[in-house]
Structure formats: structure tokens, C-alpha cells
Write a protein that holds these residues in place. Structure first.
Motif, short mmCIF file in Angstrom:
data_model
loop_
_atom_site.label_atom_id
_atom_site.label_comp_id
_atom_site.label_asym_id
_atom_site.label_seq_id
_atom_site.Cartn_x
_atom_site.Cartn_y
_atom_site.Cartn_z
N ILE A 159 -11.28 -3.43 15.14
CA ILE A 159 -12.30 -3.62 15.88
C ILE A 159 -13.06 -2.30 15.89
O ILE A 159 -14.46 -2.32 15.58
N CYS A 160 -12.50 -1.16 15.89
CA CYS A 160 -13.00 0.16 15.70
C CYS A 160 -13.74 0.11 14.37
O CYS A 160 -14.67 0.89 14.08
N LEU A 161 -13.03 -0.54 13.41
CA LEU A 161 -13.41 -0.23 11.88
C LEU A 161 -14.73 -1.07 11.76
O LEU A 161 -15.52 -0.71 11.18
N ASN A 167 -11.91 7.74 11.59
CA ASN A 167 -10.60 7.76 12.05
C ASN A 167 -10.46 8.58 13.36
O ASN A 167 -9.77 8.54 14.27
N LYS A 168 -11.27 9.81 13.37
CA LYS A 168 -11.32 10.70 14.22
C LYS A 168 -11.77 10.01 15.77
O LYS A 168 -11.31 10.09 16.63
N GLN A 169 -12.80 9.41 15.57
CA GLN A 169 -13.40 8.70 16.70
C GLN A 169 -12.54 7.59 17.22
O GLN A 169 -12.48 7.18 18.42
N ASP A 178 -4.77 11.23 14.98
CA ASP A 178 -5.58 10.94 13.62
C ASP A 178 -4.29 10.30 12.67
O ASP A 178 -4.65 9.21 11.97
N LYS A 179 -3.26 11.00 12.69
CA LYS A 179 -2.29 10.38 11.76
C LYS A 179 -1.88 8.77 12.16
O LYS A 179 -1.59 8.02 11.22
N THR A 180 -1.66 8.70 13.58
CA THR A 180 -1.19 7.25 13.99
C THR A 180 -2.41 6.30 13.61
O THR A 180 -2.03 5.04 13.03
N HIS A 184 -2.02 2.80 11.22
CA HIS A 184 -2.40 1.40 11.56
C HIS A 184 -3.52 1.03 10.54
O HIS A 184 -3.27 -0.31 10.31
N VAL A 185 -4.39 1.83 9.99
CA VAL A 185 -5.39 1.35 9.18
C VAL A 185 -4.49 1.00 7.71
O VAL A 185 -4.85 -0.05 7.03
N SER A 186 -3.57 1.60 7.25
CA SER A 186 -2.67 1.26 6.23
C SER A 186 -2.03 0.16 6.37
O SER A 186 -1.96 -0.66 5.45
N ASN A 187 -1.42 -0.25 7.52
CA ASN A 187 -0.70 -1.45 7.71
C ASN A 187 -1.79 -2.71 7.83
O ASN A 187 -1.69 -3.71 7.31
N ILE A 188 -2.98 -2.44 8.37
CA ILE A 188 -4.04 -3.49 8.27
C ILE A 188 -4.29 -3.80 6.78
O ILE A 188 -4.55 -5.04 6.70
#
Length: 213
Positions: A159-161, A167-169, A178-180, A184-188
Motif C-alpha cells: 500500500i505504501c508503495l 523506503n525511509k518513509q 529500513d532493512k526490514t 518486505h519489498v524483496s518478498n513482494i
């Protein structure tokens, strides 16, 4: 009698089609065009049952014309006859409402059979294109299943994407590092089989995975 309108800018192909159709007692060519501009007016004048439509026309794309024909004359069948085997042309033609899709290297008897089948209300696909359709739906079903497998947190990140956050926001909004976020983005990306944020956003919106912002 099945009335056929030929739309192709190659005279040799049109002549060949007319020759193979001429020997059929139940099919007749009622018109031929070299462009898409005159298609709608010619339908009005000749009332064809089926249009043999090329994709690569000099003025208008045959797929675009297929959509126009289906909007204005929904009972008129459209059979795409093309040299293109590309998935994007094939799927776009079907989405535009094409009733069939065969390749120009098909034997004459297959073209005649395709005309008869489509005119009779059936859909017809070249065998290689039929496999593409099966593969497409299998892949889409798998992607839909993968989308359902997104965790609640991954959906939050998605949703944020869609909202265009960095990533910071995202990290600040969801109170995570940021690492987490990167994980999550990689998994998506893996689950949706995409390679960029833009692709993930398009997939999410088109498949209504997340609400529009």
C-alpha cells in the motif's frame, strides 16, 4: 452464406485468400480494405458476418480496430490473421474482443475452417497460440495465489508503495527499520514475479490487491 470482409494491406495475401474462399460454396468475400480507417463504414455498407483482420495496418492498429468493431458492431465476428506470434499481440487481441487468432502460415484448409467456426459462434486459436493462452492463465492463477499469500505486513508495505513512499518513509510509517522494509519489498517482488516498484504497483492496482490511494 458467410460474408467475409478482408482487411490487409498486402495484395498478394488478399488475392490468395479470395482464391481459397472462391471455391467454398458457403463463403463469399463482400469487400476488401488496405487500411483500418474505412472499416466501420464498410461494415455498414456490406454487413459482413466476419472480418479477417491483419494487425499491422498502415494507418491503424488491427487490434485497435477490433475493439472499435466490437463496440459499434458487436455481432460482427473478428478473426485476426497475422504473422505475429508475440504474447502481447495475442493477449491484446483477445482483450479487444477478437473471436479468433490464426497465423498467416496456416494451411488454406485451416483458414477456411477457422472462418466457418468463428462465423458459427465458436472461438478459434492457432495451436501454438492456444498453448500460450493456457500458459498465461496458469501463470496468472499462480500469481493470484502468490498475491493471496502476501502477509498482512507485506500488504501494508505494498500500500505504501502504491502511495509512492520511499523506503525511509515506509519505515517511519510502519515503525520498522529500513532493512526490514527492504526485506518486505524483496518478498513482494518474488511473490508477484515483478522486478521493480512500478511493476509491483501496476500489478497491485490492476488486480485490486490494494485500494487506490
Amino acid at each position: 452464406m458467410i460474408k467475409v470482409l478482408l482487411v490487409d494491406d498486402h495484395a498478394i495475401l488478399r488475392d490468395g485468400l479470395k482464391n481459397i474462399i472462391a471455391v467454398e460454396e458457403d463463403i463469399a468475400v463482400v469487400g476488401e480494405l488496405t487500411n483500418g480507417t474505412e472499416v466501420l463504414d464498410t461494415i455498414e455498407a456490406t454487413e459482413p458476418d466476419i472480418i479477417l483482420m491483419d494487425i499491422n495496418l498502415p494507418d491503424k492498429n488491427g487490434i485497435e480496430m477490433t475493439g472499435l468493431v466490437k463496440r459499434h458492431y458487436p455481432d460482427c465476428k473478428v478473426l485476426i490473421l497475422t504473422m505475429y506470434k508475440h504474447d502481447e499481440y495475442f493477449m491484446s487481441a483477445l482483450k479487444a474482443g477478437a473471436d479468433g487468432y490464426i497465423l498467416k502460415d496456416a494451411p488454406a484448409e485451416e483458414v477456411i475452417e477457422a472462418i466457418q467456426e468463428v462465423a458459427g459462434g465458436n472461438s478459434i486459436l492457432h495451436p501454438s497460440m492456444a498453448k500460450k493462452l493456457v500458459d498465461y492463465h496458469q501463470k496468472k492463477n499462480q500469481l493470484n495465489q502468490n498475491a493471496k499469500d502476501l502477509t498482512d505486513r507485506e500488504k501494508d508495505v505494498l500500500i505504501c508503495l502504491v502511495e509512492g513512499l520511499s523506503n525511509k518513509q515506509i519505515a517511519e510509517r510502519l515503525f520498522i527499520s529500513d532493512k526490514t522494509v527492504k526485506i518486505h519489498v524483496s518478498n513482494i517482488f518474488k511473490k508477484l514475479d515483478v522486478k521493480s516498484r512500478s511493476q509491483a504497483i501496476i500489478f497491485a492496482v490492476q488486480n485490486q490487491i490494494v485500494p487506490l490511494p
